[in-house]
Design a protein around this motif. Sequence first.
Motif, short mmCIF file in Angstrom:
data_model
loop_
_atom_site.label_atom_id
_atom_site.label_comp_id
_atom_site.label_asym_id
_atom_site.label_seq_id
_atom_site.Cartn_x
_atom_site.Cartn_y
_atom_site.Cartn_z
N LEU A 45 0.62 -1.19 -0.09
CA LEU A 45 0.07 -0.01 0.13
C LEU A 45 0.89 1.34 -0.03
O LEU A 45 0.47 2.27 -0.55
N ALA A 46 2.03 1.16 0.81
CA ALA A 46 2.84 2.44 0.77
C ALA A 46 3.50 2.53 -0.59
O ALA A 46 3.65 3.67 -1.11
N VAL A 47 3.80 1.44 -1.31
CA VAL A 47 4.52 1.66 -2.98
C VAL A 47 3.37 2.53 -3.61
O VAL A 47 3.66 3.18 -4.40
N LEU A 48 2.03 1.78 -3.66
CA LEU A 48 1.06 2.18 -4.36
C LEU A 48 0.77 3.85 -4.10
O LEU A 48 0.71 4.67 -5.18
N ALA A 95 -2.78 8.98 -12.13
CA ALA A 95 -2.16 7.99 -11.32
C ALA A 95 -2.72 6.52 -11.41
O ALA A 95 -2.04 5.57 -11.44
N LEU A 96 -4.30 6.44 -11.37
CA LEU A 96 -4.86 5.03 -11.71
C LEU A 96 -4.42 4.85 -13.00
O LEU A 96 -4.26 3.37 -13.19
N ALA A 97 -4.29 5.50 -14.01
CA ALA A 97 -3.69 4.84 -15.63
C ALA A 97 -2.38 4.39 -15.18
O ALA A 97 -1.97 3.60 -16.35
N PHE A 102 0.34 -2.22 -14.16
CA PHE A 102 1.21 -3.19 -13.52
C PHE A 102 1.25 -3.19 -11.96
O PHE A 102 1.08 -4.41 -11.33
N PHE A 103 1.20 -1.98 -11.30
CA PHE A 103 1.61 -1.97 -9.97
C PHE A 103 0.14 -2.64 -9.25
O PHE A 103 0.42 -3.24 -8.21
N GLY A 109 -2.15 -9.72 -7.31
CA GLY A 109 -1.38 -10.88 -7.52
C GLY A 109 -0.62 -11.55 -6.24
O GLY A 109 -0.73 -12.66 -5.92
N VAL A 110 0.03 -10.53 -5.70
CA VAL A 110 0.80 -11.02 -4.39
C VAL A 110 -0.06 -11.66 -3.34
O VAL A 110 -0.01 -12.57 -2.65
N ILE A 111 -1.28 -10.61 -2.90
CA ILE A 111 -2.16 -11.19 -2.02
C ILE A 111 -3.14 -12.23 -2.25
O ILE A 111 -3.11 -13.17 -1.81
#
Length: 299
Positions: A45-48, A95-97, A102-103, A109-111
């Motif tokens: 979440l911090a990276v996002l 930002a959403l685009a 990827f992000f 995918g990780v969760i």
Amino acid sequence: MSQAEVVRRSGEIEGARKVGPLWTFGLLRSELLTTFRRWRTLALLAVLAAVPILVGIAVKIETSDGGAGGPGGGGGGPAFISQITNNGLFLVFTALAATLPFFLPMAIGVIAGDAIAGEANAGTLRYLLVAPAGRSRLLLTKYATTMAFCLVATLVVALSALAVGALLFPLGDVTTISGTRISFAEGLGRALLIALVVAASLIGVAALGLFVSTLTSSGIAAMATTVGLLITVQILDQIPQLHAIQPYFFSHHWLSFADLMRDPVYWDDLVKNLGIQALYAAVFGSAAWARFTAKDVTT
């Protein structure tokens, strides 16, 4: 996961079971708390949240000399970035685009990839199956938790972008892609709707990751496989020779959320996108259920 954590989760689940048929919400509550308390989740979440900050600072520096801030059109995605200097609300759309290709799917995918495989790898899966008394309920709870993360992750990007946009750029009436002007309040409402559509665009990825998670007992392998599949599909989506099948890729209509900034809204691609996501969710969700209910759980 520590033994104390397993005991705590079991206690919450058992306590919820005593109140009647709504005990399943105890399992869901436990899974949500467990997921959002993990350092890995907080790091994602911090990276996002950092992506809109970097985009906003980059645009501010680029336009500090009175430049245009980016190309005004062309390309395959929405040309929102050229409007940020005029209205900070466009940083939300940009930002959403920027995160959607990827992000955001990588984080999902990780969760999702770790949902079942992570429990098996930690040796807690068999214990959890005894506590909630049902594989189907556990699988549904894992998917609901992943869906909740989809929504939270998308809102984190949107709220971070809105805060940075308000700090670095002016706010006001919004000019739509069609050239008409709408009020800032209506623009804010459309930004929220776009965030919800982006979150819904990830339900197919969530189901895919959950299915992969049922195929292995290694959380790392499940996460890597899910992210690898995401990258592969998006590469295939860019090959012109595959144009006949590209509309059926889960990522093909992701950027259709830009149509919500038209006046009137253009719904065709949005409906196609949500329909594709529902199809992927149904297919891979069913496959995950079939695999998990027949799986020999030994850990």
